[in-house]
Design a protein around this motif. Structure first.
Motif, mmCIF file in Angstrom:
data_model
loop_
_atom_site.group_PDB
_atom_site.id
_atom_site.type_symbol
_atom_site.label_atom_id
_atom_site.label_comp_id
_atom_site.label_asym_id
_atom_site.label_seq_id
_atom_site.Cartn_x
_atom_site.Cartn_y
_atom_site.Cartn_z
ATOM 1 N N LEU A 170 25.019 -1.516 -31.713
ATOM 2 C CA LEU A 170 24.259 -1.224 -30.483
ATOM 3 C C LEU A 170 23.136 -0.194 -30.309
ATOM 4 N N HIS A 171 22.328 -0.337 -29.677
ATOM 5 C CA HIS A 171 21.172 0.470 -29.551
ATOM 6 C C HIS A 171 20.720 0.810 -28.165
ATOM 7 N N ILE A 172 20.605 2.070 -27.854
ATOM 8 C CA ILE A 172 20.099 2.324 -26.496
ATOM 9 C C ILE A 172 18.981 1.797 -26.003
ATOM 10 N N ALA A 173 18.672 1.342 -24.901
ATOM 11 C CA ALA A 173 17.395 0.776 -24.473
ATOM 12 C C ALA A 173 16.944 1.549 -23.210
ATOM 13 N N PRO A 174 16.082 2.551 -23.160
ATOM 14 C CA PRO A 174 15.507 3.490 -22.016
ATOM 15 C C PRO A 174 15.038 2.663 -21.083
ATOM 16 N N GLU A 175 14.314 1.641 -21.204
ATOM 17 C CA GLU A 175 13.645 0.543 -20.547
ATOM 18 C C GLU A 175 14.758 -0.253 -19.731
ATOM 19 N N LEU A 176 15.894 -0.335 -19.961
ATOM 20 C CA LEU A 176 16.919 -1.361 -19.500
ATOM 21 C C LEU A 176 17.736 -0.705 -18.514
ATOM 22 N N PRO A 177 18.044 -1.030 -17.191
ATOM 23 C CA PRO A 177 18.976 -0.508 -16.332
ATOM 24 C C PRO A 177 20.250 -0.188 -16.894
ATOM 25 N N ILE A 178 20.922 0.704 -16.384
ATOM 26 C CA ILE A 178 22.204 1.181 -16.579
ATOM 27 C C ILE A 178 23.185 -0.274 -16.351
ATOM 28 N N GLY A 179 24.333 -0.414 -17.193
ATOM 29 C CA GLY A 179 25.092 -1.345 -16.904
ATOM 30 C C GLY A 179 24.625 -2.755 -17.483
ATOM 31 N N GLU A 180 23.442 -2.676 -18.240
ATOM 32 C CA GLU A 180 22.797 -4.261 -18.504
ATOM 33 C C GLU A 180 22.805 -4.084 -19.965
ATOM 34 N N VAL A 181 22.776 -5.104 -20.573
ATOM 35 C CA VAL A 181 22.793 -5.345 -21.973
ATOM 36 C C VAL A 181 21.911 -6.551 -22.250
ATOM 37 N N ALA A 182 21.257 -6.627 -23.393
ATOM 38 C CA ALA A 182 20.298 -7.508 -23.883
ATOM 39 C C ALA A 182 20.286 -7.793 -25.416
ATOM 40 N N SER A 183 20.306 -9.021 -25.690
ATOM 41 C CA SER A 183 20.224 -9.597 -27.159
ATOM 42 C C SER A 183 19.845 -11.005 -27.082
ATOM 43 N N LYS A 184 20.041 -11.745 -28.383
ATOM 44 C CA LYS A 184 19.761 -12.988 -28.748
ATOM 45 C C LYS A 184 20.580 -13.399 -29.829
ATOM 46 N N SER A 185 20.721 -14.726 -29.876
ATOM 47 C CA SER A 185 21.078 -15.375 -31.315
ATOM 48 C C SER A 185 19.690 -15.368 -32.353
ATOM 49 N N GLY A 186 20.068 -15.253 -33.597
ATOM 50 C CA GLY A 186 18.862 -15.265 -34.495
ATOM 51 C C GLY A 186 18.194 -14.060 -34.671
ATOM 52 N N PRO A 187 16.842 -14.132 -35.156
ATOM 53 C CA PRO A 187 16.156 -12.891 -35.453
ATOM 54 C C PRO A 187 15.932 -11.968 -34.189
ATOM 55 N N ILE A 188 16.292 -10.662 -34.095
ATOM 56 C CA ILE A 188 15.933 -9.785 -32.723
ATOM 57 C C ILE A 188 15.116 -8.776 -33.185
ATOM 58 N N LEU A 189 14.993 -8.512 -34.584
ATOM 59 C CA LEU A 189 14.095 -7.436 -34.838
ATOM 60 C C LEU A 189 13.512 -7.715 -36.021
ATOM 61 N N ALA A 190 12.457 -7.291 -36.495
ATOM 62 C CA ALA A 190 11.582 -7.743 -37.583
ATOM 63 C C ALA A 190 12.263 -7.161 -38.971
ATOM 64 N N GLY A 191 11.709 -7.552 -39.996
ATOM 65 C CA GLY A 191 11.765 -6.923 -41.391
ATOM 66 C C GLY A 191 10.628 -6.113 -41.478
ATOM 67 N N SER A 192 10.756 -4.883 -41.991
ATOM 68 C CA SER A 192 10.005 -3.926 -42.111
ATOM 69 C C SER A 192 9.484 -3.209 -43.305
ATOM 70 N N GLY A 193 8.508 -2.947 -43.879
ATOM 71 C CA GLY A 193 8.037 -2.380 -45.119
ATOM 72 C C GLY A 193 7.096 -1.321 -44.877
ATOM 73 N N ARG A 194 6.711 -0.535 -45.928
ATOM 74 C CA ARG A 194 5.704 0.385 -45.903
ATOM 75 C C ARG A 194 5.126 0.526 -47.088
ATOM 76 N N PHE A 195 3.848 0.768 -47.071
ATOM 77 C CA PHE A 195 3.221 0.720 -48.497
ATOM 78 C C PHE A 195 2.078 1.969 -48.364
ATOM 79 N N GLU A 196 1.905 2.385 -49.672
ATOM 80 C CA GLU A 196 0.597 3.410 -49.729
ATOM 81 C C GLU A 196 -0.228 2.859 -50.918
ATOM 82 N N ALA A 197 -1.476 3.052 -50.769
ATOM 83 C CA ALA A 197 -2.324 2.596 -51.821
ATOM 84 C C ALA A 197 -3.175 3.650 -52.283
ATOM 85 N N LYS A 198 -3.414 3.663 -53.692
ATOM 86 C CA LYS A 198 -4.432 4.796 -54.117
ATOM 87 C C LYS A 198 -5.603 3.958 -54.476
#
Length: 430
Positions: A192-220
């Motif tokens: 689980l992860h806390i959600a400061p924007e969500l009222p106390i005693g409530e939860v939120a989620s879904k089936s399937g993708p819920i958060l994105a894959g993330s990468g970082r890069f640096e180019a010289k």
């Protein structure tokens, strides 16, 4: 007629005795009492104390030595066995009969390199470090779940694995937990992860993708420096980098399916130190995100091709670093469909149907919980921690983040119920 009546009553009596025997022989976990237990002054005050200790002493990824020690101390007091160290500072605890099936619950331990700006009694004591993502609350709630589960250990039909994980914030601690073999026998994992924007005693989620894959890069991007008044004698890497950035924006607007959300953001541009000197090189950096692994890998490939190609057009050469070793890319966080159904059933039963958002919008944020989901079914959800003030600064990764501690007693029974009822379900009719 009397004989028939007597026989029927005797028959019902036998069935009644059988039912009593079955229920007596089958341990019944009081899921509805988990929330009540978590709200009791004894447990609540204990959790507040733990959370504030962790908050006062934040530690960055793979440096969570004091946090790890605190966790192990509490597990010792509860009589819970564990393995340590796992993935440098990680702790893996065990509650139940020690046999299969195994189900895991996860909490991350690390803080952020950020100066806390909230003035209160338990403000971070470490300059430049802060629990600005709620991991102090995550650890606290998993310890709370451990306390309640330990009290019902004889009733657990299998083993609950407690995963206290280091380095979620960019360090890929979950990957090291997996690589260490800590989840080899685990059937499923919940987080689980806390959600400061969500009222106390409530939860939120879904089936399937819920958060994105993330990468970082640096180019010289390397050119040839010189005087700004005679640019023809130089090879300008700033111009090349500018063209690279514009071209990178076309990857989403012109190459990605509009129905397949993707992001490429350049957030860092460093080059030159004088108004009249063209520098030898420029460094740019950023992030890229997508909800499917295929789109994510395609985006990564095209980022490198565009940077190298556009730099060459401007007579420069470029190298791209994706930080595969030090800052590994996070896969998309994809919730298992069967576990989603299980989560909804548990959450609705505990909180009420109007407190459960089961079709929440996915976010372009990322989580290394996804590394677990690549090897076993996993489920990740958001837990409401909204403050009464609903302050706009109460957001994750903000130096002004404050945790509404009244939300802690809700994460505890959700953890405990999701794991224990899942084990019971595995032992049920096939």
């Amino acid at each position: 007629m009397y004989s028939s009546f007597k026989f029927k009553h005797f028959h019902f009596f036998i069935i009644f005795i059988f039912i009593l025997h079955v229920f007596a022989a089958t341990p019944i976990l009081s899921f509805n009492n988990f929330l009540e237990s978590a709200k009791s002054p004894e447990v609540f005050d204990w959790m507040i104390s733990i959370r504030r200790k962790i908050h006062e002493n934040p530690e960055l990824g793979y440096q969570e030595f004091e946090t790890s020690e605190l966790i192990r101390s509490e597990l010792d007091k509860l009589g819970i066995s564990y393995k340590h160290p796992v993935a440098v500072t990680g702790v893996i605890g065990f509650i139940g009969n020690g046999m299969s099936p195994f189900v895991a619950l996860r909490a991350d331990m690390d803080a952020l390199a950020m100066q806390e700006m909230v003035e209160w009694e338990h403000k971070s004591k470490v300059p430049g470090k802060m629990h600005a993502c709620g991991h102090d609350a995550h650890v606290t709630m998993l310890l709370g779940a451990a306390k309640i589960l330990k009290e019902h250990e004889k009733e657990i039909q299998g083993t609950v694995v407690l995963v206290f994980q280091p380095a979620e914030e960019g360090g890929g601690g979950a990957k090291k937990i997996v690589d260490a073999g800590a989840l080899e026998n685990v059937t499923a994992i919940f987080g689980l992860h806390i959600a400061p924007e969500l009222p106390i005693g409530e939860v939120a989620s879904k089936s399937g993708p819920i958060l994105a894959g993330s990468g970082r890069f640096e180019a010289k991007i390397n050119g040839k420096g010189g005087h700004a008044a005679i640019p023809q004698k130089s090879i300008d890497p700033i111009l090349a980098a500018s063209n690279v950035i514009i071209s990178l924006q076309h990857l989403v607007s012109r190459e990605a399916d509009p129905l397949d959300s993707q992001v490429v953001t350049i957030a860092m541009f460093q080059g030159g130190s004088a108004f009249n000197v063209i520098p030898d090189y420029v460094t740019i950096g950023g992030t890229f995100r997508a909800f499917s692994k295929q789109s994510f890998n395609q985006l990564r490939q095209r980022i490198e091709e565009v940077i190298v190609g556009q730099a060459a057009v401007q007579r420069c050469n470029a190298t791209v670093n994706f930080f595969d070793e030090s800052k590994p890319s996070y896969p998309p966080t994809v919730n298992n469909g069967d576990l989603h159904e299980h989560f909804v059933n548990v959450a609705v039963d505990m909180l009420g149907i109007n407190k459960v958002d089961s079709v929440t919008q996915p976010s372009m944020g990322a989580e290394d919980f996804s590394f677990y989901q690549e090897v076993i079914p996993g489920y990740f959800f958001m837990l409401g921690m909204q403050n009464a003030s609903n302050n706009r600064f109460d957001s994750l990764h903000s130096p002004y983040l404050t945790i509404n501690e009244d939300g802690l007693p809700y994460g505890v029974p959700l953890h405990a119920s999701l794991a224990s009822s899942y084990l019971l379900k595995l032992h049920g009719p096939k």
